[in-house]
Design a protein around this motif. Structure first.
Motif, PDB file in Angstrom:
ATOM      1  N   GLU A   1       0.835  -1.215   0.000  1.00  0.00           N
ATOM      2  CA  GLU A   1       0.000   0.000   0.000  1.00  0.00           C
ATOM      3  C   GLU A   1       0.864   1.256   0.000  1.00  0.00           C
ATOM      4  O   GLU A   1       0.591   2.230  -0.717  1.00  0.00           O
ATOM      5  N   GLY A   2       1.938   1.251   0.817  1.00  0.00           N
ATOM      6  CA  GLY A   2       2.817   2.409   0.837  1.00  0.00           C
ATOM      7  C   GLY A   2       3.516   2.633  -0.484  1.00  0.00           C
ATOM      8  O   GLY A   2       3.639   3.768  -0.960  1.00  0.00           O
ATOM      9  N   LYS A   3       3.978   1.540  -1.102  1.00  0.00           N
ATOM     10  CA  LYS A   3       4.636   1.680  -2.407  1.00  0.00           C
ATOM     11  C   LYS A   3       3.655   2.167  -3.470  1.00  0.00           C
ATOM     12  O   LYS A   3       4.009   2.980  -4.338  1.00  0.00           O
ATOM     13  N   ARG A   4       2.451   1.675  -3.404  1.00  0.00           N
ATOM     14  CA  ARG A   4       1.425   2.071  -4.382  1.00  0.00           C
ATOM     15  C   ARG A   4       1.139   3.567  -4.295  1.00  0.00           C
ATOM     16  O   ARG A   4       0.960   4.243  -5.316  1.00  0.00           O
ATOM     17  N   LEU A   5       1.131   4.096  -3.063  1.00  0.00           N
ATOM     18  CA  LEU A   5       0.802   5.507  -2.852  1.00  0.00           C
ATOM     19  C   LEU A   5       2.040   6.396  -2.774  1.00  0.00           C
ATOM     20  O   LEU A   5       1.917   7.618  -2.707  1.00  0.00           O
ATOM     21  N   GLY A   6       3.227   5.774  -2.742  1.00  0.00           N
ATOM     22  CA  GLY A   6       4.464   6.538  -2.706  1.00  0.00           C
ATOM     23  C   GLY A   6       4.773   7.159  -1.362  1.00  0.00           C
ATOM     24  O   GLY A   6       5.454   8.195  -1.290  1.00  0.00           O
ATOM     25  N   VAL A   7       4.316   6.536  -0.258  1.00  0.00           N
ATOM     26  CA  VAL A   7       4.552   7.088   1.082  1.00  0.00           C
ATOM     27  C   VAL A   7       5.045   5.972   1.999  1.00  0.00           C
ATOM     28  O   VAL A   7       4.751   4.794   1.790  1.00  0.00           O
ATOM     29  N   PRO A   8       5.773   6.326   3.064  1.00  0.00           N
ATOM     30  CA  PRO A   8       6.202   5.311   4.035  1.00  0.00           C
ATOM     31  C   PRO A   8       5.016   4.794   4.842  1.00  0.00           C
ATOM     32  O   PRO A   8       4.002   5.492   5.017  1.00  0.00           O
ATOM     33  N   VAL A   9       5.156   3.589   5.364  1.00  0.00           N
ATOM     34  CA  VAL A   9       4.056   2.962   6.097  1.00  0.00           C
ATOM     35  C   VAL A   9       3.623   3.801   7.289  1.00  0.00           C
ATOM     36  O   VAL A   9       2.426   3.882   7.589  1.00  0.00           O
TER      37      VAL A   9
END
Length: 377
Positions: free
Chosen positions: A97-105
């Protein structure tokens, strides 16, 4: 985006196996989790394979939604095997999910309260060491920048053989640790269920001059009422929870004051989704969390994101003797500076297993050892 494959990777490190889980998608993104359950790895691997069909073909978005689907996939819920399998997949979905949105967990968990996370050196001093060695090891931990370290001062077999002698020796070891560490460092006393409501108060009184930071699992964990009674009797804070698997198991312990530090394990207690709830439950009772962190780089990274995102974090475990292996097994070494982990800021967890390096650590069946049943005295 759809989940296309869920794979496991097992590798021997030092004294146990690490198992990583990769969730792949049709758009090329992958998420990584970890489910390194010591002694029952093959059972966890089977459970992951049994959960996989519930995710294949699904959009991976919404880790909490999938957590509930998988937790309720069968009539039977819970248990170390199933909760570890669920945790491994849950961590991978948060990473994805973080990679998909480009943000850290940690952004997905509400944002970071802190980016520097205090850590202690775990598996650092054992009861088989002599006092001079303990003193030197304590000084070395401080020299390495740690604000504290874990000390195991009791040997169960010797405790059974001669209780008074072994407890006196435990006092000598902790005294040596305090002398080597100085007055400010924390000594985290690991007791691994070796004591009982009868012997724990003896050690509590004897160690008082040396200011132990906690007694970790002084008695068996299954009976929260017994832990509550013990915490009311002893002065040193009890830290426990590494083998509790859900918020339901933590609830009576923290509500009744059975521990002053809760130790959920993100790799076994249902992953980030459930451990965030456990942290919130503990926070309701003003209990800090010190996550149990016995695994590889994915377990450590997930624990760091959890620790950063909750207000009641105290300190994080670092398996210091395995640090070199863990860093070699990661695409990006975990940042460590002046006794603190540095929170990753890349998308997702911010690290991935280094499969090329891990190829040098092939899986081995876990050696079996005989146990005498209950270890406590």
């Amino acid at each position: 985006m759809k989940v296309t494959k869920i794979e496991t990777f097992k590798h021997w490190v030092d004294w146990c196996n690490w198992m990583f889980v990769r969730v792949s998608t049709d758009e090329g993104l992958v998420g990584w989790g970890e489910g390194s359950l010591h002694g029952a790895l093959e059972s966890v691997e089977t459970a992951i394979a049994e959960l996989a069909p519930h995710l294949i073909g699904q959009d991976p978005a919404g880790p909490e939604r999938h957590w509930h689907r998988l937790y309720h996939a069968w009539r039977w819920r819970g248990g170390a095997t199933m909760m570890t399998a669920l945790a491994a997949i849950d961590i991978a979905l948060w990473d994805l999910e973080g990679k998909r949105l480009g943000v850290p967990v940690h952004r997905l968990l509400g944002g970071a309260h802190r980016t520097r996370l205090p850590v202690y050196a775990s598996h650092w001093i054992s009861a088989d060491m002599e006092p001079d060695t303990v003193k030197a090891r304590a000084a070395e931990a401080v020299a390495r920048g740690f604000g504290g370290f874990k000390c195991i001062p009791v040997r169960p077999a010797e405790l059974r053989e001669n209780e008074a002698r072994e407890l006196a020796r435990a006092v000598d070891l902790v005294a040596a640790a305090r002398e080597g560490a100085g007055p400010e460092a924390e000594i985290y006393v690991e007791l691994s269920e070796f004591l009982s409501p009868r012997t724990a108060p003896m050690l509590d009184r004897a160690l008082a001059p040396y200011r132990p930071a906690w007694f970790e699992e002084p008695i068996p964990y299954e009976n929260p009422a017994a832990m509550v009674r013990l915490q009311r009797e002893i002065a040193v804070p009890i830290a426990t929870g590494e083998r509790l698997l859900t918020r339901h198991e933590f609830a009576p312990l923290v509500a009744e004051g059975g521990c002053r530090i809760a130790q959920p394990d993100v790799m076994h207690a249902g992953g980030l989704t459930e451990c965030r709830r456990i942290a919130a439950l503990a926070d309701m009772h003003y209990v800090p969390i010190a996550p149990h962190n016995p695994g590889g780089p994915i377990c450590t990274a997930a624990s760091m994101h959890l620790a950063a995102a909750v207000p009641n974090f105290l300190v994080l475990e670092q398996m210091e003797p395995q640090r070199a292996a863990r860093d070699a097994a990661s695409t990006i070494p975990i940042g460590f500076e002046d006794g603190h982990f540095i929170l990753p800021d890349g998308p997702g967890l911010g690290v991935e297993p280094n499969l090329e390096a891990l190829a040098e650590m092939p899986y081995r069946p876990q050696p079996r050892r005989e146990t005498p049943g209950a270890l406590y005295r």
